[in-house]
Design a protein around this motif. Structure first.
Motif, PDB file in Angstrom:
ATOM      1  N   UNK A  37       1.187  -1.256   0.482  1.00  0.00           N
ATOM      2  CA  UNK A  37       0.082  -0.259  -0.372  1.00  0.00           C
ATOM      3  C   UNK A  37       0.897   0.997  -0.085  1.00  0.00           C
ATOM      4  N   UNK A  38       2.155   1.091   1.045  1.00  0.00           N
ATOM      5  CA  UNK A  38       2.636   2.404   1.070  1.00  0.00           C
ATOM      6  C   UNK A  38       3.458   1.977  -0.074  1.00  0.00           C
ATOM      7  N   UNK A  39       3.549   1.486  -1.670  1.00  0.00           N
ATOM      8  CA  UNK A  39       4.283   1.668  -2.594  1.00  0.00           C
ATOM      9  C   UNK A  39       3.712   2.166  -3.587  1.00  0.00           C
ATOM     10  N   UNK A  40       2.407   1.503  -3.553  1.00  0.00           N
ATOM     11  CA  UNK A  40       1.810   2.883  -4.336  1.00  0.00           C
ATOM     12  C   UNK A  40       1.129   3.634  -4.540  1.00  0.00           C
ATOM     13  N   UNK A  41       0.675   3.814  -3.303  1.00  0.00           N
ATOM     14  CA  UNK A  41       0.042   5.034  -2.724  1.00  0.00           C
ATOM     15  C   UNK A  41       0.556   6.445  -1.585  1.00  0.00           C
ATOM     16  N   UNK A  42       2.073   5.914  -1.866  1.00  0.00           N
ATOM     17  CA  UNK A  42       2.621   6.572  -1.025  1.00  0.00           C
ATOM     18  C   UNK A  42       3.158   7.302   0.007  1.00  0.00           C
ATOM     19  N   UNK A  43       1.961   6.916   0.995  1.00  0.00           N
ATOM     20  CA  UNK A  43       1.627   7.441   2.445  1.00  0.00           C
ATOM     21  C   UNK A  43       0.629   5.880   2.249  1.00  0.00           C
ATOM     22  N   UNK A  44       1.271   6.381   4.548  1.00  0.00           N
ATOM     23  CA  UNK A  44       0.139   5.745   5.218  1.00  0.00           C
ATOM     24  C   UNK A  44      -0.839   5.554   5.842  1.00  0.00           C
ATOM     25  N   UNK A  45      -0.980   6.652   5.345  1.00  0.00           N
ATOM     26  CA  UNK A  45      -1.995   7.601   6.428  1.00  0.00           C
ATOM     27  C   UNK A  45      -4.191   7.351   5.696  1.00  0.00           C
ATOM     28  N   UNK A  46      -4.844   7.293   6.339  1.00  0.00           N
ATOM     29  CA  UNK A  46      -6.117   7.019   5.879  1.00  0.00           C
ATOM     30  C   UNK A  46      -6.462   7.601   4.981  1.00  0.00           C
ATOM     31  N   UNK A  47      -6.549   9.446   5.754  1.00  0.00           N
ATOM     32  CA  UNK A  47      -7.419  10.241   5.129  1.00  0.00           C
ATOM     33  C   UNK A  47      -6.579  10.833   3.893  1.00  0.00           C
ATOM     34  N   UNK A  48      -5.513  10.635   3.467  1.00  0.00           N
ATOM     35  CA  UNK A  48      -4.900  10.381   2.269  1.00  0.00           C
ATOM     36  C   UNK A  48      -5.506   9.697   1.046  1.00  0.00           C
ATOM     37  N   UNK A  49      -5.315   7.980   1.802  1.00  0.00           N
ATOM     38  CA  UNK A  49      -5.731   7.551   1.063  1.00  0.00           C
ATOM     39  C   UNK A  49      -6.953   7.356   0.345  1.00  0.00           C
ATOM     40  N   UNK A  50      -7.770   8.466   1.210  1.00  0.00           N
ATOM     41  CA  UNK A  50      -9.481   8.356   0.113  1.00  0.00           C
ATOM     42  C   UNK A  50      -9.622   9.277  -0.127  1.00  0.00           C
ATOM     43  N   UNK A  51      -8.269  10.450   0.030  1.00  0.00           N
ATOM     44  CA  UNK A  51      -8.413  11.326  -0.979  1.00  0.00           C
ATOM     45  C   UNK A  51      -7.569  11.094  -2.750  1.00  0.00           C
ATOM     46  N   UNK A  52      -6.710   9.701  -2.680  1.00  0.00           N
ATOM     47  CA  UNK A  52      -6.276   8.975  -3.833  1.00  0.00           C
ATOM     48  C   UNK A  52      -6.783   7.915  -3.777  1.00  0.00           C
ATOM     49  N   UNK A  53      -8.083   7.423  -3.469  1.00  0.00           N
ATOM     50  CA  UNK A  53      -8.383   6.059  -3.554  1.00  0.00           C
ATOM     51  C   UNK A  53      -9.172   5.701  -5.322  1.00  0.00           C
ATOM     52  N   UNK A  54      -9.250   6.902  -5.836  1.00  0.00           N
ATOM     53  CA  UNK A  54     -10.483   6.321  -7.353  1.00  0.00           C
ATOM     54  C   UNK A  54      -8.951   5.988  -7.791  1.00  0.00           C
ATOM     55  N   UNK A  55      -7.826   7.233  -8.032  1.00  0.00           N
ATOM     56  CA  UNK A  55      -6.488   6.927  -9.047  1.00  0.00           C
ATOM     57  C   UNK A  55      -6.238   5.393  -8.158  1.00  0.00           C
ATOM     58  N   UNK A  56      -5.941   4.633  -7.098  1.00  0.00           N
ATOM     59  CA  UNK A  56      -5.082   3.436  -6.989  1.00  0.00           C
ATOM     60  C   UNK A  56      -6.481   2.203  -7.344  1.00  0.00           C
ATOM     61  N   UNK A  57      -7.527   2.332  -6.694  1.00  0.00           N
ATOM     62  CA  UNK A  57      -8.397   1.560  -7.168  1.00  0.00           C
ATOM     63  C   UNK A  57      -7.784   0.802  -8.563  1.00  0.00           C
ATOM     64  N   UNK A  58      -7.653   1.440  -9.547  1.00  0.00           N
ATOM     65  CA  UNK A  58      -7.475   0.612 -10.033  1.00  0.00           C
ATOM     66  C   UNK A  58      -5.580  -0.055 -10.427  1.00  0.00           C
ATOM     67  N   UNK A  59      -5.087   0.208  -9.245  1.00  0.00           N
ATOM     68  CA  UNK A  59      -3.307  -0.377  -9.659  1.00  0.00           C
ATOM     69  C   UNK A  59      -3.405  -1.466  -8.402  1.00  0.00           C
ATOM     70  N   UNK A  60      -3.397  -2.645  -9.209  1.00  0.00           N
ATOM     71  CA  UNK A  60      -3.482  -4.025  -8.962  1.00  0.00           C
ATOM     72  C   UNK A  60      -2.819  -4.165  -7.600  1.00  0.00           C
ATOM     73  N   UNK A  61      -1.022  -3.609  -7.269  1.00  0.00           N
ATOM     74  CA  UNK A  61      -0.448  -3.413  -6.263  1.00  0.00           C
ATOM     75  C   UNK A  61      -0.952  -3.049  -5.119  1.00  0.00           C
ATOM     76  N   UNK A  62      -1.905  -1.778  -5.390  1.00  0.00           N
ATOM     77  CA  UNK A  62      -2.570  -1.268  -4.447  1.00  0.00           C
ATOM     78  C   UNK A  62      -3.384  -2.525  -3.650  1.00  0.00           C
ATOM     79  N   UNK A  63      -4.689  -2.953  -4.132  1.00  0.00           N
ATOM     80  CA  UNK A  63      -5.666  -3.762  -4.008  1.00  0.00           C
ATOM     81  C   UNK A  63      -4.464  -4.799  -3.271  1.00  0.00           C
ATOM     82  N   UNK A  64      -3.654  -5.364  -3.732  1.00  0.00           N
ATOM     83  CA  UNK A  64      -3.105  -6.572  -3.322  1.00  0.00           C
ATOM     84  C   UNK A  64      -3.102  -6.261  -1.870  1.00  0.00           C
ATOM     85  N   UNK A  65      -2.544  -5.116  -1.828  1.00  0.00           N
ATOM     86  CA  UNK A  65      -1.483  -5.174  -0.216  1.00  0.00           C
ATOM     87  C   UNK A  65      -2.704  -4.708   0.825  1.00  0.00           C
ATOM     88  N   UNK A  66      -4.053  -4.857  -0.151  1.00  0.00           N
ATOM     89  CA  UNK A  66      -4.917  -3.768   0.764  1.00  0.00           C
ATOM     90  C   UNK A  66      -5.827  -5.648   1.475  1.00  0.00           C
TER      91      UNK A  66
END
Lengths: 485, 101
Positions: A168-197
């Motif tokens: 998650x850190x690698x694909x989103x470059x953050x570990x904070x929940x509120x920052x993840x919330x801001x970027x979730x749309x672009x991240x939902x396409x990343x396979x690395x992010x989904x695997x991490x989740x």
């Protein structure tokens, strides 16, 4: 608040040096009293503010306050329970108190975690403490075995979680929940992010003992000392759920909405597996282990509907579950003082030996099974209502509701197996009446009051739960009003 | 050729799988424990390499937490395994059969 509880734990360890081994129970009383003070005053002083600390790692909002009160309350009852159980713990009573307090500290941190790092560290504080608590009766092989099993599977879950956090850190470059919330749309396409989740959810699934990660629960529940099992059943599960709610609805609500099928399937499987396996059990603690899997299923059902109503139901259900489970384990502690086993046969004739204990146990089991005037009924009702309301958009939810009802019927059968044993189980093995000490008395009174009060007057807790959920699911919160408003 | 992010990630993934294989396949508690440590360190390697290539130090901070937690876990875990060994004279998972149906 966390600091106060942690320091209390250290103070207990220090005070141990000056107190004679025979009178160490006083420490338990003292710790419970201070914890009550923290609950009353700490929460009171915390009430007005709401905000973040430590550059966003730590958040104080209604959800955090709800769970802090929840954890402190169960901490108090577990400490009283331990005082009752003291004779069974051969050595190191004060260490047991201190470890309980450290575990509660971890849970308090978990209630406020707003960052994957914080989540990991608080969960590990809980888990590592439980390795020791579970294997505390070093003389008993069962206890050590429970500890080792929890150790291996717990470490496996944390390894999954670390790797997931890394991805998650690698694909989103953050570990904070509120920052993840801001970027979730672009991240939902990343396979690395989904695997991490997914990997992080595996770690949390272990904590709440949901279906594919449930294997440890029955063994560990059976082998651990009863107060440790109680804290594991309530604190550890609730800590898992508060993090699950924060992660799924606070950080990545859009991905959660897409994953509702997966969550629903896990919920149904845990529900059926736990209920069906509980039927033939003879050990009450093991039965509670399977029942805890089934209850994780109900709670996950509330998460799977992906609506504020569902999350409110989850919080309410946890409250009801907490009081009932604490009552069951307090009765068990009192019983095991005289017999040291938790076999169902020991419950035979309890109705004659000690009508009070049998009455409390019946009340608690009835609440767990969801019999109408009690707290457990309202909890199950809220979950079912949320599931059926969601059925309007996805018809599949009606199927989930049907399975939930079937699960409730099965649970009625196995919980009432114990009740039948107590009243119609034949002659008791011993005729001696069981004495209830003041500590256990207070604990039982608290639990009974909670079970009955939440059953008759649910609005207070409902309002609290609704406020708590509004903090993480603001968009839809206005659509929901608790009953009677 | 200088190693890039992908190389580090592949190594980390391999380490993780190797550890998982050890946990699932081995029968000795100590070896299982080594597998678990391998998995944790695979996570650390991934964190550090992401941190290095994304230019974000938070990942390295996380690694410090992980190392600390892993050390605590090892301390408690080895103590537990020793306690079990004293009681049963074995460290094999097949012998953990006190608790079952």
């Amino acid at each position: 608040m966390e600091l106060a509880v942690g320091l209390l734990g250290l103070a207990v360890l220090l005070a141990d040096l000056w107190i004679a081994p025979a009178s160490r129970r006083i420490l338990g009383w003292g710790a419970a009293a201070v914890l009550t003070c923290v609950l009353v005053f700490g929460l009171g002083s915390l009430a007005p503010q709401s905000g973040m600390g430590f550059s966003g790692l730590y958040v104080v909002d209604p959800l955090a306050r709800f769970f802090k009160a929840f954890f402190l309350l169960s901490g108090v009852v577990v400490l009283l329970m331990t005082v009752e159980y003291a004779d069974q713990l051969a050595v190191g009573l004060s260490e047991f108190f201190a470890l309980t307090l450290f575990a509660v500290t971890g849970m308090l941190f978990a209630a406020s975690a707003n960052d994957l790092t914080m989540m990991f560290v608080s969960l590990e504080l809980i888990t590592v403490t439980f390795y020791v608590l579970n294997s505390f009766q070093r003389g008993k092989l069962a206890s050590i075995e429970a500890g080792v099993k929890y150790l291996i599977l717990g470490a496996l879950a944390s390894a999954f979680m670390v790797f997931g956090i890394a991805l998650i850190f690698g694909s989103a470059n953050t570990t904070q929940f509120s920052e993840l919330a801001l970027r979730q749309r672009e991240l939902s396409g990343s396979r690395i992010f989904l695997t991490g989740l997914t990997l992080v959810l595996v770690g949390l699934g272990f904590k709440i003992a949901a279906f594919p990660f449930h294997g440890w629960a029955p063994d560990v529940y059976q082998g651990s000392p009863a107060p440790a099992t109680a804290l594991l059943a309530i604190g550890s599960k609730a800590a898992g759920f508060v993090l699950l709610l924060r992660l799924l609805f606070g950080a990545v609500p859009e991905i959660t909405a897409e994953w509702h099928r997966l969550l629903g399937a896990l919920a149904v499987l845990s529900l059926l597996y736990g209920s069906l396996c509980a039927i033939p059990q003879r050990s009450v603690k093991r039965l509670m282990g399977y029942s805890s899997i089934a209850n994780a299923g109900y709670l996950l059902l509330g998460v799977a509907v992906v609506s504020p109503a569902g999350s409110v139901a989850v919080l309410y259900y946890l409250g009801a579950y907490c009081f009932a489970v604490l009552a069951v384990f307090t009765v068990l502690c009192v019983m095991m003082n005289s017999s040291d086993t938790d076999d169902m046969a020991d419950f035979a004739g309890l109705g004659m030996r000690s009508p009070v204990l049998a009455g409390v146990m019946t009340l608690a089991l009835a609440s767990l099974a969801g019999v109408p005037p009690l707290a457990g009924f309202i909890g199950k009702f809220l979950i079912l209502r949320a599931v059926i309301a969601a059925g309007a958009t996805h018809p599949g939810y009606y199927g989930l509701a049907a399975v939930a009802v079937i699960g409730a019927v099965i649970s009625l059968y196995y919980y009432f197996g114990i009740v039948r044993m107590m009243y119609w189980g034949g002659e008791p093995l011993e005729r001696l009446a069981i004495s209830v000490t003041p500590g256990a008395g207070i604990a039982l009174l608290l639990c009974v009051a909670g079970i009955v009060y939440l059953g008759i007057a649910p609005n207070g807790l409902l309002q609290l739960s609704a406020d708590a959920v509004a903090g993480i699911q603001p968009a839809a919160a206005s659509a929901f009003k608790p009953t009677g408003h | 050729m200088t190693p890039g992010l992908n190389h580090y990630l592949v190594v980390s993934g391999l380490l993780f799988s190797l550890g998982l294989l050890g946990v699932l396949g081995r029968r000795n508690l100590l070896i299982i424990y080594m597998g678990l440590e391998l998995m944790l360190n695979a996570g650390n390697l991934a964190l550090v390499s992401f941190s290095r290539f994304n230019g974000n130090l938070n990942g390295q901070v996380m690694v410090f937490f992980t190392i600390t937690v892993a050390a605590a876990e090892v301390a408690v875990g080895l103590a537990l395994i020793v306690a079990l060994y004293r009681k049963r004279q074995t460290a094999h998972v097949e012998d953990l059969t006190t608790l079952k149906f």
